[in-house]
Design an enzyme around this catalytic site. Structure first.
Site, PDB file in Angstrom:
ATOM      1  N   LYS A  85       4.814   2.725   5.664  1.00  0.00           N
ATOM      2  CA  LYS A  85       5.116   1.324   5.347  1.00  0.00           C
ATOM      3  C   LYS A  85       6.262   0.805   6.199  1.00  0.00           C
ATOM      4  O   LYS A  85       6.252  -0.358   6.629  1.00  0.00           O
ATOM      5  CB  LYS A  85       5.493   1.187   3.867  1.00  0.00           C
ATOM      6  CG  LYS A  85       4.326   1.255   2.921  1.00  0.00           C
ATOM      7  CD  LYS A  85       4.798   0.900   1.515  1.00  0.00           C
ATOM      8  CE  LYS A  85       3.658   1.013   0.530  1.00  0.00           C
ATOM      9  NZ  LYS A  85       4.095   0.693  -0.848  1.00  0.00           N
ATOM     10  N   CYS A 140       4.999  -2.015 -11.514  1.00  0.00           N
ATOM     11  CA  CYS A 140       3.972  -2.992 -11.138  1.00  0.00           C
ATOM     12  C   CYS A 140       2.572  -2.449 -11.379  1.00  0.00           C
ATOM     13  O   CYS A 140       1.637  -3.192 -11.655  1.00  0.00           O
ATOM     14  CB  CYS A 140       4.124  -3.381  -9.669  1.00  0.00           C
ATOM     15  SG  CYS A 140       5.610  -4.353  -9.356  1.00  0.00           S
ATOM     16  N   CYS A 198      -8.804   6.134 -21.157  1.00  0.00           N
ATOM     17  CA  CYS A 198      -7.957   5.053 -20.649  1.00  0.00           C
ATOM     18  C   CYS A 198      -8.068   5.077 -19.125  1.00  0.00           C
ATOM     19  O   CYS A 198      -8.961   5.704 -18.582  1.00  0.00           O
ATOM     20  CB  CYS A 198      -6.511   5.219 -21.117  1.00  0.00           C
ATOM     21  SG  CYS A 198      -5.708   6.664 -20.424  1.00  0.00           S
TER      22      CYS A 198
END
Lengths: 98, 449
Positions: B135, B237, B408
Site C-alpha cells: 500500500k 471498518c 455468521c
C-alpha cells in the site's frame, strides 16, 4: 422543578440507545443534578443494552468523551458539574478506524 | 488462463513501479541540472527575479501562490517541509494526494499491508491491478504521477516501539491515518517524545473525528484518553462498515491541517476536536482541555520516557484485521463441508444465521434460516432457545437428534451464539469459519464480503 436538558450520543455510543442520537429529557425531582448523578439516571432510564459499554464505576467507560455545551467536560468540572436547565450534554465514543 | 491473468497483473505492476522509479530519477536529474546551471555566472532565477522558486514551481503552484496568506513564503515552507503519513488507507490516500498536490517537499508513507479489493471503495489511490502490491508503494506511485518533483519515501513496515522513533525523527509533522487503538497510542507517545505535532483523523460508518495533538499547548491523545477503551467497545471498518467518502473527507482535512502547520498559516485545530456526521451533514468543533500537567507522557513530570508495549497496554492487537476466535471445543463445531453433507443428506435441522438483516440481503446459505442478529441473541438467549425448541417441535422433529446449526460471516459470532444458547436438550453447533469457509471450501461462486 424538573430540569429540561438535551442529551446526544455519537461515534457509535448511540447504538446503546436504540440508535437514537438526540434525546430531550426532563430530570425529575427538586434536587440539584450533576453529571455524577446524571450518568446512573441515563443508565437506568435510557440505556437499552449492556451498561458496561457506557459506564465503568461511577464514571463513563474509557474511550467516551463527555461534552457540556460543546466543551470538553474536563473544562467544566467533570462529574461535579452542576446541570443547568437547557444544557446540552454529549457523549462521544472515540473512533479508531481509518 | 488464471495463471496468464496473474502474470499480466504482476507485469503491469512491475512496469508501473519501474515507471515510477524512472520518473523519480528524471525529476532528480532535472533538479540537479537546474542546480548545476545555476552554478554558473547567470543565476537561474534572474528571469523571474525570485530567488526561491523555479519557473516550474511558480507555474505549478500559481493558484495557491497568489493567496496572500500563503504566498511565496508559505510555498517555500511547504517545499521544504517533511510530512509522515502513517497508514496508506482510507485516510492516508486522500491526505497523501493533497499533500503531494500542494508541494510538500518530502512525504513519507508507512504501511506494512498490501492492497485488497475490499480497500478500493475508500482507499482511492490504489488500483485494481495493484491488488497484492504494498500500500505504501501504491500510494507513492499515485502521488508521483501527480507530482514527480517531490521526494516520496516508503516505509513498508508495521510501526512498532522499535522503529517508530527512528522513522518519525526525519519528519516535521505526522499524520495519524491508522486503524487501531494500539498504533494510535504508540504514534501519540512517539510524537510527544520526538516533539512533533500529530494530525489525527479517524472514521467509521458515517462519522469522522479530527484533531491536532501535541501542538501549541494543546493536549496529546493520552491527555484526553489516559486509559485505553475496553477492546470489546472498539469497532473496526471491517465489522462496522464505513462509507468511503467519510474517511475521504477527514483525510482531506488532515492534509489541510498539515499544510497550515507546515506553511505556518491560519489557526490550527490544536485543543479543538472536529466531529463530522455525514448522515446529517453536520460538523461541530468543540473546545478540548489543554495539555494535562499530570499526563504520563506530555505532563510536567512524565513517567513515560520511552515507548512501551502497546498491544499489552491496550489488550488488543495493533491491526484492524479480524482475529479468529477460539471459543468452542471442536465437538461443538462443524466444517463447511460437513454442513454441505448434512444438506445433501436432507437432514432436518434449524439454521440460525446471527448476522444483521443487511448482511442477509448480501448473501445467505441455500437453506431457510432463522435470522437473529448476535446482539439480539445476547439480550435474551433463553427466549431464543425456547423459540428454537418450538420450531423443532412444530416440525415434529425430535429435539436432541436434529441439529441446530449456527452461522455468521467468519465463524466468531456463531461461536458466541452457540455458547449463549447452550442447552442440554439441544444439539447445537456452529460452522467453523462461517460463510467465508463456505465460499472457500464448498461453493467457489459464493460471494465474500
Amino acid at each position: 422543578m424538573a430540569v429540561p436538558i438535551t442529551l446526544e450520543f455519537s461515534g457509535g455510543a448511540e447504538l446503546l440507545f436504540a440508535n437514537q442520537k438526540k434525546h430531550s429529557i426532563e430530570l425529575p425531582g427538586s434536587q440539584k443534578w450533576d453529571v455524577k448523578s446524571l450518568l446512573p439516571w441515563i443508565r437506568d432510564n435510557l440505556l437499552q443494552e449492556r451498561p458496561e459499554l457506557f459506564m465503568q464505576g461511577d464514571t463513563v467507560r474509557p474511550g467516551i468523551l463527555v461534552l457540556v455545551n460543546d466543551a470538553d467536560w474536563e473544562l467544566m468540572g467533570e462529574l461535579e458539574y452542576e446541570i443547568q436547565p437547557n444544557d446540552k450534554i454529549v457523549f462521544i465514543s472515540t473512533l479508531h478506524g481509518g | 488462463m488464471a495463471a496468464d491473468l496473474e502474470r499480466l497483473r504482476q507485469e503491469i505492476c512491475r512496469r508501473e513501479e519501474e515507471l515510477s522509479e524512472l520518473k523519480q530519477r528524471l525529476a532528480d536529474m532535472e533538479k540537479k541540472s537546474v542546480e548545476d546551471a545555476s552554478d554558473g555566472t547567470e543565476p537561474k532565477t534572474i528571469h523571474n527575479g525570485n530567488q526561491k522558486l523555479t519557473n516550474d514551481q511558480i507555474g505549478r503552484y500559481s493558484r495557491q501562490l497568489i493567496l496572500p496568506e500563503l504566498g511565496v513564503k508559505g510555498q517555500v515552507k511547504l517545499l521544504s517541509s517533511k510530512v509522515l503519513i502513517v497508514g496508506a488507507g482510507g485516510l492516508g490516500c486522500p491526505a497523501a494526494i493533497y499533500l503531494a498536490a500542494a508541494g510538500v517537499g518530502k512525504i513519507g508513507i508507512v504501511d506494512y499491508d498490501e492492497v485488497e479489493i475490499s480497500n478500493l471503495h475508500r482507499q482511492i489511490l490504489h488500483t485494481e491491478h495493484r491488488v497484492g502490491v504494498s500500500k505504501a508503494e501504491s500510494v507513492a506511485i499515485s502521488c508521483r504521477n501527480l507530482n514527480s518533483s517531490l521526494n516520496f519515501i516508503t516505509h513498508k513496515v508495521q510501526l512498532s516501539s522499535d522503529n517508530a522513533m527512528s522513522i518519525i525523527r526525519d519528519y516535521d509533522i505526522v499524520l495519524d491515518a491508522t486503524d487501531n487503538v494500539a498504533t494510535r497510542y504508540l504514534l501519540n507517545d512517539a510524537c510527544v517524545l520526538a516533539g512533533k505535532p500529530l494530525v489525527s483523523g479517524s472514521a467509521l460508518r458515517f462519522e469522522g473525528q479530527l484533531t491536532v495533538y501535541n501542538h501549541k499547548g494543546g493536549p496529546c491523545y493520552r491527555c484526553l484518553y489516559p486509559k485505553p477503551p475496553p477492546p470489546e467497545t472498539v469497532t473496526n471498518c471491517s465489522d462496522g462498515g464505513v462509507l468511503g467518502v467519510v474517511p475521504g473527507i477527514i483525510g482531506c482535512y488532515q492534509a489541510l491541517e498539515a499544510i497550515k502547520i507546515a506553511a505556518d498559516i491560519g489557526t490550527p485545530l490544536n485543543q479543538r476536536l472536529m466531529l463530522f456526521d455525514a448522515i446529517d451533514c453536520t460538523t461541530r468543533t468543540i473546545k478540548l482541555r489543554g495539555r494535562q500537567v499530570l499526563c504520563p507522557v506530555c505532563g510536567d513530570n512524565p513517567s513515560m520516557t520511552q515507548l512501551i508495549d502497546y498491544e499489552q497496554f491496550c489488550g488488543a492487537r495493533a491491526t484492524d484485521k479480524d482475529q479468529e476466535k477460539k471459543v468452542l471445543p471442536a465437538s461443538s463445531r462443524m466444517t463447511a463441508k460437513e454442513y454441505q453433507t448434512l444438506l445433501e443428506n436432507g437432514i432436518e435441522h434449524v439454521l440460525l444465521d446471527v448476522r444483521l438483516p443487511v448482511e442477509m440481503e448480501i448473501c445467505h446459505l441455500p437453506h431457510p434460516a432463522l435470522n437473529i442478529p448476535i446482539n439480539t441473541v445476547k439480550k435474551d438467549p433463553s427466549a431464543l432457545v425456547e423459540q428454537i425448541k418450538r420450531q423443532l417441535a412444530s416440525s415434529g422433529i425430535p429435539l436432541d437428534t436434529s441439529p441446530v446449526v449456527v452461522v455468521c460471516r467468519r465463524g466468531n459470532d456463531s461461536q458466541l451464539a452457540v455458547q449463549l444458547l447452550h442447552d442440554s436438550n439441544l444439539n447445537i453447533r456452529d460452522i467453523r469459519g462461517g460463510l467465508h469457509a463456505w465460499a472457500r471450501d464448498v461453493d467457489s461462486l459464493f460471494p465474500v464480503y
